[in-house]
Design an enzyme around this catalytic site. Structure first.
Site, PDB file in Angstrom:
ATOM      1  N   SER A   7      36.186  41.728  41.222  1.00 43.16           N
ATOM      2  CA  SER A   7      36.269  41.020  39.859  1.00 43.16           C
ATOM      3  C   SER A   7      37.639  40.279  39.804  1.00 43.16           C
ATOM      4  CB  SER A   7      35.856  41.790  38.689  1.00 43.16           C
ATOM      5  OG  SER A   7      35.838  41.137  37.376  1.00 43.16           O
ATOM      6  N   GLN A   8      38.581  40.881  38.828  1.00 43.90           N
ATOM      7  CA  GLN A   8      39.891  40.332  38.900  1.00 43.90           C
ATOM      8  C   GLN A   8      40.466  40.457  40.171  1.00 43.90           C
ATOM      9  OE1 GLN A   8      43.206  40.704  35.529  1.00 43.90           O
ATOM     10  NE2 GLN A   8      42.829  42.464  36.617  1.00 43.90           N
ATOM     11  N   HIS A  18      27.077  42.435  37.441  1.00 48.74           N
ATOM     12  CA  HIS A  18      28.724  42.316  37.831  1.00 48.74           C
ATOM     13  C   HIS A  18      28.787  43.844  38.698  1.00 48.74           C
ATOM     14  CE1 HIS A  18      32.502  40.844  37.778  1.00 48.74           C
ATOM     15  NE2 HIS A  18      32.953  41.701  36.973  1.00 48.74           N
ATOM     16  N   ASP A  43      24.713  38.162  38.089  1.00 49.68           N
ATOM     17  CA  ASP A  43      26.198  38.469  37.431  1.00 49.68           C
ATOM     18  C   ASP A  43      26.743  37.210  36.551  1.00 49.68           C
ATOM     19  OD1 ASP A  43      28.677  38.850  37.095  1.00 49.68           O
ATOM     20  OD2 ASP A  43      29.510  39.193  38.926  1.00 49.68           O
ATOM     21  N   TYR A  46      39.634  43.452  35.588  1.00 48.60           N
ATOM     22  CA  TYR A  46      40.291  43.107  34.537  1.00 48.60           C
ATOM     23  C   TYR A  46      40.129  44.304  33.314  1.00 48.60           C
ATOM     24  CZ  TYR A  46      41.795  39.971  30.523  1.00 48.60           C
ATOM     25  OH  TYR A  46      42.204  39.332  29.596  1.00 48.60           O
TER      26      TYR A  46
END
Length: 316
Positions: free
Chosen positions: A183-184, A297, A268, A93
């Site tokens: 992530s995204q 993360h 995370d 993101y």
């Protein structure tokens, strides 16, 4: 049994109740038909880079709403092969497709790479989808009152079309295409694997878009934008949660039929293990998860070797 061992067991048994809407199958049947019937209108143009032994192209193809989506496509011609496995990469993101040089590790391992912008974020790609029903900062809440206008629909279909484009390139072996992201990008890797049928394996590092009704309340990631939206439009809570359910990898995971590598950090707060395992435990295809109990993360610097080993096992 120590605490960490108990945590492993707890997470592997974590299966929250699904939030699947009644028209989920009909919705995705319609969306996938639209995704596959609209022409890509793609153009690839040679791009100079400082790297030796590779050929790189700037690629522009169209999303289903006509948005030009930008990417870089690189081929490790130094190996002199007729065709190559290809990794389609989705970024995190607020990121972008990056530079071709960022993917030298994959190229020097013998893999072509196609990295795309996620629309509207930090790359060269805009977003032609209309804005309606208000929004908050960021991109997540654009069109969030209807799954047919939701930002997640746009980025999932853009990702599916990226795989379609890559699989059709003359330098690529269409049977050895995989998707990857963190992530995204990890969330998109899972979603594309649940909905697409033109790639052979997936890497989903610290993925988001998982257990979204829980994540909107408990995490610090991009989904907090939806929480801010509900704060502003409290009467739309049920509508927003229903929209998100169409894109929740927890609800989609059972559709995955290909091998998947997932990573998760137990500390995370953006994509917590409870959310990741809610989706991972629903996958019934061959799968493995790399667990990092003390990571936040990020899966850490050494994880790249696990990724490369996994890819090699899939493309040999």
């Amino acid at each position: 049994m120590n605490f960490i061992e108990r945590k492993f067991v707890e997470l592997h048994n974590h299966e929250p109740e699904l939030t699947t809407p009644s028209d989920m199958d009909a919705f995705w049947e319609e969306v996938l038909h639209e995704t596959r019937t609209k022409p890509l209108n793609a153009v690839r143009t040679p791009e100079e880079t400082p790297m030796l032994g590779t050929e790189t192209y700037r690629v522009v193809y169209e999303g289903i709403d006509g948005t030009p989506v930008h990417g870089y496509y690189s081929v490790p011609t130094v190996f002199g092969k007729e065709n190559y496995p290809c990794i389609v990469f989705f970024h995190g993101y607020t990121g972008s497709k990056g530079l071709p040089e960022h993917f030298a590790t994959y190229l020097m391992s013998g893999y072509a790479v196609f990295s795309i912008d996620i629309r509207g974020q930090a790359g060269d790609t805009g977003d032609l989808s209309p804005l309606q029903d208000g929004t908050t900062k960021g991109w997540v809440t654009k069109g969030i009152t209807d799954p047919r206008t939701c930002y997640y629909k746009s980025i999932v279909t853009d990702a599916l079309r990226a795989v379609d484009w890559a699989a059709g390139q003359p330098e690529v072996d269409p049977k050895r295409v995989g998707v990857s992201g963190g992530s995204q990008g990890g969330g998109l890797s899972l979603a594309v694997s649940a909905l697409g049928d033109r790639h052979a394996f997936a890497i989903a590092d610290i993925p988001n878009m998982c257990y979204m009704d829980w994540s909107i309340f408990n995490t610090t990631g991009s989904i907090t934008e939806a929480a801010q939206y509900i704060t502003k439009y409290s009467e739309r809570l049920d509508t927003v949660l229903k929209t998100l359910s169409y894109f929740d990898n927890m609800n989609l995971a059972h559709r995955i039929r290909i091998p998947v590598l997932v990573s998760v950090g137990f500390k995370d707060s953006v994509c917590p293990p409870e959310a990741v395992f809610a989706a991972y435990n629903r996958i019934t295809s061959p799968k493995q998860i790399e667990m990092y109990p003390f990571n936040g993360h990020t899966p850490g610097d050494k994880h790249i070797r696990k990724v490369l080993e996994f890819i090699r096992s899939q493309v040999q």
